[in-house]
Design a protein around this motif. Structure first.
Motif, mmCIF file in Angstrom:
data_model
loop_
_atom_site.group_PDB
_atom_site.id
_atom_site.type_symbol
_atom_site.label_atom_id
_atom_site.label_comp_id
_atom_site.label_asym_id
_atom_site.label_seq_id
_atom_site.Cartn_x
_atom_site.Cartn_y
_atom_site.Cartn_z
ATOM 1 N N ASN A 58 0.822 -1.206 0.000
ATOM 2 C CA ASN A 58 0.000 0.000 0.000
ATOM 3 C C ASN A 58 0.855 1.254 0.000
ATOM 4 O O ASN A 58 1.930 1.293 0.586
ATOM 5 C CB ASN A 58 -0.912 0.014 1.224
ATOM 6 C CG ASN A 58 -1.914 -1.104 1.199
ATOM 7 O OD1 ASN A 58 -2.301 -1.577 0.144
ATOM 8 N ND2 ASN A 58 -2.339 -1.551 2.356
ATOM 9 N N THR A 59 0.337 2.283 -0.645
ATOM 10 C CA THR A 59 0.955 3.594 -0.560
ATOM 11 C C THR A 59 0.527 4.206 0.773
ATOM 12 O O THR A 59 -0.261 3.610 1.498
ATOM 13 C CB THR A 59 0.511 4.492 -1.724
ATOM 14 O OG1 THR A 59 -0.909 4.638 -1.673
ATOM 15 C CG2 THR A 59 0.906 3.890 -3.058
ATOM 16 N N GLY A 60 1.010 5.382 1.092
ATOM 17 C CA GLY A 60 0.668 5.917 2.398
ATOM 18 C C GLY A 60 0.646 7.425 2.471
ATOM 19 O O GLY A 60 0.823 8.125 1.466
ATOM 20 N N GLU A 61 0.438 7.894 3.687
ATOM 21 C CA GLU A 61 0.413 9.319 3.995
ATOM 22 C C GLU A 61 1.098 9.540 5.335
ATOM 23 O O GLU A 61 0.997 8.705 6.231
ATOM 24 C CB GLU A 61 -1.027 9.834 4.106
ATOM 25 C CG GLU A 61 -1.794 9.849 2.833
ATOM 26 C CD GLU A 61 -3.194 10.415 3.015
ATOM 27 O OE1 GLU A 61 -3.788 10.770 1.995
ATOM 28 O OE2 GLU A 61 -3.689 10.504 4.138
ATOM 29 N N ILE A 62 1.772 10.665 5.450
ATOM 30 C CA ILE A 62 2.302 11.105 6.727
ATOM 31 C C ILE A 62 1.793 12.504 6.976
ATOM 32 O O ILE A 62 1.345 13.192 6.056
ATOM 33 C CB ILE A 62 3.852 11.092 6.778
ATOM 34 C CG1 ILE A 62 4.442 12.090 5.780
ATOM 35 C CG2 ILE A 62 4.397 9.704 6.589
ATOM 36 C CD1 ILE A 62 5.921 12.347 5.979
ATOM 37 N N THR A 63 1.850 12.922 8.223
ATOM 38 C CA THR A 63 1.495 14.291 8.576
ATOM 39 C C THR A 63 2.708 14.935 9.230
ATOM 40 O O THR A 63 3.283 14.368 10.163
ATOM 41 C CB THR A 63 0.291 14.321 9.538
ATOM 42 O OG1 THR A 63 -0.822 13.696 8.888
ATOM 43 C CG2 THR A 63 -0.080 15.743 9.901
ATOM 44 N N ILE A 64 3.082 16.093 8.719
ATOM 45 C CA ILE A 64 4.178 16.872 9.294
ATOM 46 C C ILE A 64 3.570 18.068 10.001
ATOM 47 O O ILE A 64 2.768 18.801 9.422
ATOM 48 C CB ILE A 64 5.164 17.344 8.210
ATOM 49 C CG1 ILE A 64 5.866 16.143 7.583
ATOM 50 C CG2 ILE A 64 6.173 18.328 8.783
ATOM 51 C CD1 ILE A 64 6.812 16.498 6.464
ATOM 52 N N ALA B 3 6.571 11.919 -3.408
ATOM 53 C CA ALA B 3 5.690 12.518 -2.397
ATOM 54 C C ALA B 3 5.202 13.896 -2.844
ATOM 55 O O ALA B 3 5.892 14.611 -3.559
ATOM 56 C CB ALA B 3 6.448 12.632 -1.076
ATOM 57 N N TRP B 4 4.004 14.233 -2.378
ATOM 58 C CA TRP B 4 3.440 15.552 -2.672
ATOM 59 C C TRP B 4 2.459 15.939 -1.580
ATOM 60 O O TRP B 4 1.876 15.094 -0.914
ATOM 61 C CB TRP B 4 2.770 15.568 -4.054
ATOM 62 C CG TRP B 4 1.812 14.447 -4.295
ATOM 63 C CD1 TRP B 4 2.107 13.173 -4.673
ATOM 64 C CD2 TRP B 4 0.382 14.482 -4.168
ATOM 65 N NE1 TRP B 4 0.959 12.423 -4.780
ATOM 66 C CE2 TRP B 4 -0.108 13.200 -4.487
ATOM 67 C CE3 TRP B 4 -0.525 15.480 -3.823
ATOM 68 C CZ2 TRP B 4 -1.457 12.895 -4.465
ATOM 69 C CZ3 TRP B 4 -1.872 15.173 -3.806
ATOM 70 C CH2 TRP B 4 -2.330 13.894 -4.129
ATOM 71 N N ILE C 178 1.177 14.582 3.625
ATOM 72 C CA ILE C 178 1.989 14.275 2.456
ATOM 73 C C ILE C 178 1.670 12.850 2.017
ATOM 74 O O ILE C 178 1.735 11.917 2.811
ATOM 75 C CB ILE C 178 3.480 14.436 2.782
ATOM 76 C CG1 ILE C 178 3.736 15.902 3.107
ATOM 77 C CG2 ILE C 178 4.346 13.940 1.636
ATOM 78 C CD1 ILE C 178 5.134 16.237 3.470
ATOM 79 N N THR C 179 1.303 12.723 0.757
ATOM 80 C CA THR C 179 0.984 11.432 0.172
ATOM 81 C C THR C 179 2.204 10.948 -0.607
ATOM 82 O O THR C 179 2.857 11.731 -1.282
ATOM 83 C CB THR C 179 -0.220 11.580 -0.787
ATOM 84 O OG1 THR C 179 -1.325 12.075 -0.033
ATOM 85 C CG2 THR C 179 -0.591 10.255 -1.415
ATOM 86 N N TYR C 180 2.528 9.661 -0.462
ATOM 87 C CA TYR C 180 3.687 9.119 -1.171
ATOM 88 C C TYR C 180 3.337 7.786 -1.807
ATOM 89 O O TYR C 180 2.368 7.136 -1.442
ATOM 90 C CB TYR C 180 4.894 8.960 -0.209
ATOM 91 C CG TYR C 180 4.628 8.067 0.969
ATOM 92 C CD1 TYR C 180 4.845 6.704 0.903
ATOM 93 C CD2 TYR C 180 4.133 8.586 2.166
ATOM 94 C CE1 TYR C 180 4.618 5.880 1.990
ATOM 95 C CE2 TYR C 180 3.887 7.774 3.252
ATOM 96 C CZ TYR C 180 4.139 6.418 3.154
ATOM 97 O OH TYR C 180 3.880 5.613 4.221
ATOM 98 N N GLU C 181 4.158 7.393 -2.797
ATOM 99 C CA GLU C 181 3.886 6.163 -3.542
ATOM 100 C C GLU C 181 4.639 4.954 -3.009
ATOM 101 O O GLU C 181 4.189 3.822 -3.179
ATOM 102 C CB GLU C 181 4.219 6.375 -5.018
ATOM 103 C CG GLU C 181 3.282 7.371 -5.676
ATOM 104 C CD GLU C 181 3.636 7.641 -7.131
ATOM 105 O OE1 GLU C 181 4.604 7.034 -7.644
ATOM 106 O OE2 GLU C 181 2.930 8.445 -7.743
ATOM 107 N N ASP C 182 5.805 5.183 -2.393
ATOM 108 C CA ASP C 182 6.585 4.054 -1.902
ATOM 109 C C ASP C 182 7.405 4.496 -0.699
ATOM 110 O O ASP C 182 7.785 5.660 -0.601
ATOM 111 C CB ASP C 182 7.504 3.514 -3.005
ATOM 112 C CG ASP C 182 8.076 2.146 -2.684
ATOM 113 O OD1 ASP C 182 7.476 1.418 -1.860
ATOM 114 O OD2 ASP C 182 9.123 1.799 -3.250
#
Length: 146
Positions: free
Chosen positions: A58-64, A114-115, A138-142
């Protein structure tokens, strides 16, 4: 560092492309996840066999969470996607470097393509004296951990 010693999670740096993001307070949501696929079969005797196997990663997301300041590099990067809708130039590789007590990098977490997909501004209250912070999803692919 001795074997078995853990390092503090409060010392880290975030590198976005060619620059380091300043005034970061927190990073949350770092996960590496994979789908689980159930395969159901019948044995020669008619017994149901259920096997679990790995599926797609799965791809994911982080929060900064960071303090709002005069730094423009990170803010300009966020504007590239959320204001200018320029996803092609906004996709960046992000590295989160975990550091030991001597500020030496002991582990790196790489987020590919990421973006910024969400920005949340500070909570403004006249009766509070705390810092103004923003949160960026931030959404990222890997994700790669080394």
């Amino acid at each position: 560092m001795l074997t078995g010693d853990t390092f503090s999670s409060s010392t880290f740096a975030i590198e976005l492309g060619k620059f380091q993001v300043e005034t970061v307070q927190a990073v949350s949501g770092l996960t590496l996840e994979q789908d689980v696929v159930d395969t159901r079969q019948l044995s020669a005797t008619g017994e149901l066999i259920v096997r679990k196997q790995p599926g797609a990663r799965n791809t994911g997301e982080i929060t900064i969470t960071r303090g709002m300041d005069k730094s423009t590099a990170f803010t300009d990067w966020i504007k590239a996607t959320l204001v200018n809708s320029d996803l092609d130039s906004a996709r960046q590789n992000i590295t989160i470097a975990l550091k030991d007590a001597q500020k030496q990098t002991v582990r790196r977490i790489h987020l590919s393509n990421a973006w910024g997909s969400r920005w949340e501004g500070p909570q403004l209250e006249a009766s509070k004296s705390g810092p103004a912070v923003e949160q960026v999803t931030i959404t990222y692919e890997d994700i790669t951990i080394e």
